[in-house]
Design an enzyme around this catalytic site. Structure first.
Site, PDB file in Angstrom:
ATOM      1  N   LYS A   1      -3.176   1.790  14.820  1.00 19.14           N
ATOM      2  CA  LYS A   1      -3.212   2.700  13.677  1.00 19.14           C
ATOM      3  C   LYS A   1      -3.755   4.061  14.089  1.00 19.14           C
ATOM      4  O   LYS A   1      -4.493   4.201  15.067  1.00 19.14           O
ATOM      5  CB  LYS A   1      -4.084   2.117  12.572  1.00 19.14           C
ATOM      6  CG  LYS A   1      -5.559   2.029  12.945  1.00 19.14           C
ATOM      7  CD  LYS A   1      -6.407   1.442  11.830  1.00 19.14           C
ATOM      8  CE  LYS A   1      -6.306  -0.052  11.777  1.00 19.14           C
ATOM      9  NZ  LYS A   1      -7.322  -0.660  10.871  1.00 19.14           N
TER      10      LYS A   1
ATOM     11  N   CYS B   1     -14.840  -3.062   0.350  1.00 21.58           N
ATOM     12  CA  CYS B   1     -13.465  -3.482   0.603  1.00 21.58           C
ATOM     13  C   CYS B   1     -13.138  -4.687  -0.288  1.00 21.58           C
ATOM     14  O   CYS B   1     -14.032  -5.295  -0.876  1.00 21.58           O
ATOM     15  CB  CYS B   1     -13.296  -3.829   2.073  1.00 21.58           C
ATOM     16  SG  CYS B   1     -14.202  -5.318   2.572  1.00 21.58           S
TER      17      CYS B   1
ATOM     18  N   CYS C   1     -13.277  -1.179   6.767  1.00 18.81           N
ATOM     19  CA  CYS C   1     -12.370  -0.488   5.852  1.00 18.81           C
ATOM     20  C   CYS C   1     -13.101   0.406   4.852  1.00 18.81           C
ATOM     21  O   CYS C   1     -12.570   1.438   4.447  1.00 18.81           O
ATOM     22  CB  CYS C   1     -11.493  -1.495   5.116  1.00 18.81           C
ATOM     23  SG  CYS C   1     -10.327  -2.363   6.194  1.00 18.81           S
TER      24      CYS C   1
ATOM     25  N   CYS D   1      -8.002 -11.179   1.520  1.00 20.66           N
ATOM     26  CA  CYS D   1      -7.995 -10.599   2.864  1.00 20.66           C
ATOM     27  C   CYS D   1      -8.184 -11.689   3.913  1.00 20.66           C
ATOM     28  O   CYS D   1      -9.176 -12.432   3.873  1.00 20.66           O
ATOM     29  CB  CYS D   1      -9.090  -9.550   3.019  1.00 20.66           C
ATOM     30  SG  CYS D   1      -9.136  -8.846   4.683  1.00 20.66           S
TER      31      CYS D   1
ATOM     32  N   LYS E   1      -5.304   7.794  12.238  1.00 18.26           N
ATOM     33  CA  LYS E   1      -5.770   8.339  10.960  1.00 18.26           C
ATOM     34  C   LYS E   1      -6.131   9.815  11.099  1.00 18.26           C
ATOM     35  O   LYS E   1      -6.781  10.220  12.062  1.00 18.26           O
ATOM     36  CB  LYS E   1      -6.982   7.545  10.460  1.00 18.26           C
ATOM     37  CG  LYS E   1      -6.630   6.083  10.188  1.00 18.26           C
ATOM     38  CD  LYS E   1      -7.808   5.285   9.660  1.00 18.26           C
ATOM     39  CE  LYS E   1      -7.389   3.854   9.334  1.00 18.26           C
ATOM     40  NZ  LYS E   1      -8.515   3.045   8.796  1.00 18.26           N
TER      41      LYS E   1
ATOM     42  N   ARG F   1       0.859  -1.192   0.000  1.00 20.89           N
ATOM     43  CA  ARG F   1       0.000   0.000   0.000  1.00 20.89           C
ATOM     44  C   ARG F   1       0.890   1.235   0.000  1.00 20.89           C
ATOM     45  O   ARG F   1       1.838   1.324   0.778  1.00 20.89           O
ATOM     46  CB  ARG F   1      -0.896  -0.005   1.235  1.00 20.89           C
ATOM     47  CG  ARG F   1      -1.878   1.165   1.316  1.00 20.89           C
ATOM     48  CD  ARG F   1      -2.622   1.145   2.639  1.00 20.89           C
ATOM     49  NE  ARG F   1      -3.491  -0.023   2.751  1.00 20.89           N
ATOM     50  CZ  ARG F   1      -3.827  -0.595   3.907  1.00 20.89           C
ATOM     51  NH1 ARG F   1      -3.335  -0.118   5.051  1.00 20.89           N
ATOM     52  NH2 ARG F   1      -4.642  -1.620   3.948  1.00 20.89           N
TER      53      ARG F   1
ATOM     54  N   ARG G   1      -1.266   6.870   9.507  1.00 23.65           N
ATOM     55  CA  ARG G   1      -1.474   6.339   8.155  1.00 23.65           C
ATOM     56  C   ARG G   1      -1.534   7.495   7.147  1.00 23.65           C
ATOM     57  O   ARG G   1      -1.187   8.639   7.456  1.00 23.65           O
ATOM     58  CB  ARG G   1      -2.754   5.511   8.121  1.00 23.65           C
ATOM     59  CG  ARG G   1      -2.789   4.345   9.143  1.00 23.65           C
ATOM     60  CD  ARG G   1      -1.848   3.223   8.761  1.00 23.65           C
ATOM     61  NE  ARG G   1      -1.991   2.048   9.618  1.00 23.65           N
ATOM     62  CZ  ARG G   1      -2.841   1.032   9.413  1.00 23.65           C
ATOM     63  NH1 ARG G   1      -3.679   1.072   8.379  1.00 23.65           N
ATOM     64  NH2 ARG G   1      -2.873   0.001  10.226  1.00 23.65           N
TER      65      ARG G   1
ATOM     66  N   CYS H   1     -16.095  -7.920   6.622  1.00 27.12           N
ATOM     67  CA  CYS H   1     -15.929  -8.177   8.045  1.00 27.12           C
ATOM     68  C   CYS H   1     -16.274  -6.902   8.798  1.00 27.12           C
ATOM     69  O   CYS H   1     -16.495  -5.855   8.178  1.00 27.12           O
ATOM     70  CB  CYS H   1     -14.499  -8.646   8.344  1.00 27.12           C
ATOM     71  SG  CYS H   1     -13.300  -7.294   8.511  1.00 27.12           S
TER      72      CYS H   1
END
Length: 636
Positions: free
Chosen positions: A279, A497, A547, A503, A281, A128, A197, A543
Site C-alpha cells: 500500500k 478501528c 489503522c 476484521c 499513502k 471502501r 490509496r 491489532c
C-alpha cells in the site's frame, strides 16, 4: 537477455549495483493482450515482443537474488488484476479463492466473515470508497446510505482516510453495489491493494487559496496514480467508462518518460504488471493544519505560499507508516522526514519519481518489510533522495521553514469565506447508524448538501445558508449529533478501528470497546482532579497494524491478546511525535492500575501547558513505572 541490454539513466551509475543492473524477472503472457511492450525500470529499457509460443519478458523483480512473495506471483498472473477474480465472481460459492481475495483488494474490497459465529463461516465483503480530500457529492452520499440499508448491515463507517466503509455485502450483490457507486459519482478503485490509496487533504471547505490549492493537488495526485488498464470498469460495469476528463497537467505528467519512469506502451504506465510492493499513502495539507496526520504517510505534501498568500510550491516529507508486528523489533512505526521543496509545477513529477523509486526498490519478497519506510530506513534519506532525483530529473530545493503544526478538528459551525457555512459533526468511531443515520440523510437530502469526511472519522456538512443553521442544528441535536461544546473532549480526538467481529486481523476489541474505556478515563480524570475541558488523545486498535494511527496518540492502546492491550505513550496533541511502547499485556480491567497514577502525577507535576504526551516523555518510562508501583490511590 544480458546486462548489455540495459542503458541506465545518465548519472545513475553510482546509484545502482551491478546486481541491480542485471536483474530480470519473468512475466506471464497477458491473457488477452497482443501488443508490443517496452518494459522500463531503473536499470534501463528492454524491448520485448510477445509471441504465441513464449511469455513476455520484461524488467521486474529479481529472478535469482531473492524470492518473491505469493502476492507478487498472483499479481503477475492476473492480466492486470482480472484473473481469477472474474471467474470466481461467477461461482455459486459465497466466497472467492485466495488469489481472488488478493485481487479484489485493488477493486476496493476485502473478503470477511463473522468471527463470532460458530458452526461455519458466513462470508461477506467490505467495500471502501475512494474520496480524495474526503469529498462526497450529495448524490453519492444518498446512494451509500441506501446501499447500507439494502445490501449492508444498516450502517456506514467513516474511516481514518476520509472514505466510507460498507460492511456485510454478499458476493452475489457485489456487482450491483459496485456499479451503483460508480454510476453515482463514486469509486472504490484503489481504496485497498498495492497501489496509492485515498489521498488525504483538509476536509474544511474554506474558500481560501491555500486550502483550495491543497485539495486540487490531492485530486490531481489521486488521478495521476489511479490505475489505467480498465480492470475495474471491465469487472463492475462491463467496460463502460464513468470517468470525468482529467486535467491536462495530470495526463502530461503520467505520460512523461523523459527520466525512465514508465512502462512504455503498457496499460499501466506507472504500475506495470506488478503494481507497488505494498500500500502507498499520500496526504496534502497547508501550513499549521495537521488534521491529516501528515507524518504518518508515505508522502506528505505541504503547500508553501508567498507573502501574498499565493501558492508557490510544496515541502515534501517521505517515509511515514504505522503498521508493525508484535515482538518483531525489525518492524516499526515511523514518522515521515523532510525530502525537500519543489515548485508547484513540479509536484506531480516529484510524486511520480518517489512512487517509481518505491516500485523499483521496495522489497517484494517479504510483505512485512515492503512499505517505503523500510526502504528509506535501510538506505538513509540522502541515498533515497539521490535516486528520486534521478527519476525527477533535477535536485530538490531545501525545505522551506514552516510554523508549528496544530490538530484541527473543524467541529461546529464555521464560515467558509463565500457567505456560506459548514458544520463539523462528531461521530464516535465514525459509525453512522440508527436515528443518527436517518437524521443525517434527511438533512443532506432536504438541503441538497454535499459532505466531506475528516481523517478523524467525523463528517462535515458543506455550503449551508445562514437561514438553515438554526433548523439544522436543532434536528441534528435531537439525533445526538451535538455541537462540540456538548461532546466530551476525550471523545472529540479519540479514534478506534472496527476490529471485532469482522476484521480478520483483530486480536481484541477496539470500536466496541472504546466507549467504556473513554468513560473510565473520564472517571479517572474526575477522581484525580483534572478539569472537564482537559483531554488526552486516545486511540485504540485491535491489532498492531495501526489503522487508527495509535502510535501517534498520547495514549495508544494496541491489541496484543484477548481483552489485552499494549500501552503506548508519548505522542503529542498535534501528531508530530511518535509514541513508544510502555507496557505489554495490560488487561482491559487493569487499565486503572496503570493509567490513574499517570494522570494523577500529570496533574501535580506538569509544566505550564504541558500535554500528557509531553509529560510522559519528559518523565521517562523508568520514572513512570516507579510512580505506578508506589501509587497510593490519589487524592483523598
Amino acid at each position: 537477455m544480458s546486462s548489455s541490454s540495459f542503458r541506465a539513466p545518465a548519472g545513475a551509475a553510482a546509484l545502482f549495483s551491478a546486481d541491480q543492473k542485471t536483474r530480470l524477472g519473468r512475466l506471464e503472457a497477458l491473457r488477452s493482450s497482443h501488443s508490443a511492450f517496452l518494459g522500463r525500470n531503473a536499470r534501463g529499457i528492454v524491448s520485448v515482443r510477445p509471441s504465441s509460443s513464449s511469455p513476455i519478458q520484461a524488467v521486474s523483480t529479481p529472478e535469482t537474488a531473492t524470492k518473491r512473495s505469493k502476492v507478487e506471483i498472483i499479481k503477475e498472473k492476473s492480466n492486470f488484476i482480472r484473473y481469477p477474480l472474474n471467474e470466481e465472481l461467477l461461482t455459486e460459492a459465497p466466497n472467492v479463492n485466495e488469489s481472488a481475495v488478493q485481487l479484489i483488494k485493488f477493486h476496493g474490497s476485502y473478503q470477511q466473515y463473522n468471527r463470532e459465529e460458530r458452526g461455519g463461516r458466513s462470508y461477506s465483503f467490505m467495500l471502501r470508497t475512494k474520496n480524495p480530500s474526503g469529498k462526497v457529492p450529495n448524490q453519492l452520499y444518498l446512494t451509500m446510505d441506501d446501499l447500507a440499508d439494502e445490501f449492508g448491515i444498516g450502517t456506514l463507517r467513516l474511516t481514518t482516510r476520509q472514505t466510507f466503509q460498507l460492511h456485510g455485502v454478499l458476493k452475489q450483490n457485489l456487482k450491483t453495489v459496485m456499479s451503483s457507486i460508480i454510476k453515482n459519482m463514486g469509486s472504490t478503485l484503489g481504496a485497498c491493494g498495492d497501489l496509492n490509496r485515498n489521498v488525504l487533504a483538509p476536509a474544511a471547505p474554506f474558500v481560501k487559496k491555500d486550502y483550495l490549492f491543497a485539495q486540487e493537488t490531492a485530486d490531481n495526485i489521486a488521478a495521476l496514480l489511479s490505475p489505467q488498464s480498465g480492470f475495474y470498469y471491465d469487472m463492475w460495469v462491463d467496460g463502460e467508462q464513468f470517468m470525468t476528463a482529467e486535467p491536462p497537467e495530470v495526463v502530461k505528467a503520467r505520460n512523461d518518460n523523459s527520466h525512465g519512469t514508465n512502462f512504455v506502451d503498457s496499460p499501466e504506465p506507472i504500475y506495470g504488471t506488478q503494481f507497488l510492493p505494498r500500500k502507498f499513502k499520500v496526504a496534502v495539507t497547508v501550513p499549521t493544519d495537521n488534521s491529516v496526520d501528515l507524518l504518518t504517510n508515505d508522502i506528505g505534501v505541504v503547500v508553501v505560499s508567498d507573502e501574498n498568500g499565493e501558492p508557490q510550491g510544496f515541502n515534501l516529507y517521505v517515509g511515514g507508516g504505522m503498521g508493525r508486528t508484535h515482538r518483531m523489533e525489525s518492524t516499526f512505526a515511523r514518522l515521515a522526514e523532510p525530502l525537500g521543496y519543489v515548485p508547484k509545477e513540479g509536484i506531480l513529477y516529484a510524486v511520480k519519481a518517489i512512487v517509481v523509486t518505491q516500485r523499483e526498490h521496495g522489497r517484494r519478497d517479504d510483505r512485512k518489510y515492503s512499505r517505503m519506510k523500510y526502504l528509506i530506513s535501510s538506505w538513509g534519506i540522502e541515498k533515497f533522495k539521490g535516486v528520486v532525483e534521478q527519476y525527477y530529473g533535477k535536485k530538490f530545493e531545501p525545505s522551506r521553514d514552516l510554523p508549528e503544526w496544530e490538530f484541527k478538528s473543524y467541529l461546529g459551525w464555521h464560515e467558509q469565506g463565500d457567505g456560506a457555512w459548514f458544520c463539523g459533526l462528531h461521530v464516535d468511531s465514525g459509525r453512522v447508524g440508527g436515528i443518527m443515520k436517518k437524521t443525517l440523510r434527511d438533512v443532506i437530502e432536504k438541503y441538497k448538501i454535499d459532505v466531506r469526511i475528516t481523517p478523524n472519522q467525523n463528517i462535515v456538512l458543506c455550503d449551508i445558508k445562514t437561514e438553515w443553521k438554526r433548523p439544522i442544528t436543532t434536528v441534528l441535536a435531537q439525533a445526538g449529533l451535538l455541537q462540540p461544546e456538548f461532546v466530551d473532549p476525550l471523545n472529540q480526538t479519540a479514534m478506534a478501528c472496527p476490529a471485532f467481529p469482522l476484521c480478520p486481523l483483530a486480536i481484541t476489541e477496539a470500536e466496541r470497546g472504546i466507549p467504556s474505556i473513554l468513560k473510565r478515563v473520564r472517571a479517572m480524570f474526575e477522581k484525580v482532579g483534572l478539569e472537564y475541558d482537559e483531554s488526552v488523545v486516545i486511540r485504540v486498535t485491535g491489532c498492531p497494524n495501526g489503522c487508527a494511527r495509535p502510535y501517534m496518540a498520547e495514549l495508544g492502546l494496541v491489541g496484543d491478546g484477548p481483552n489485552s492491550y499494549q500501552v503506548w505513550l508519548g505522542g503529542t496533541p498535534n501528531q508530530t511525535q511518535i509514541a513508544r511502547s510502555f507496557m505489554d499485556k495490560v488487561k482491559v480491567h487493569d487499565l486503572e492500575k496503570v493509567l490513574e497514577p499517570l494522570f494523577y502525577h500529570w496533574k501535580l507535576e506538569r509544566q505550564t501547558k504541558e500535554s500528557f504526551g509531553e509529560f510522559t516523555t519528559r518523565m521517562g518510562f523508568e520514572k513512570l513505572r516507579e510512580l505506578i508501583d508506589t501509587y497510593k490511590g490519589g487524592p483523598q
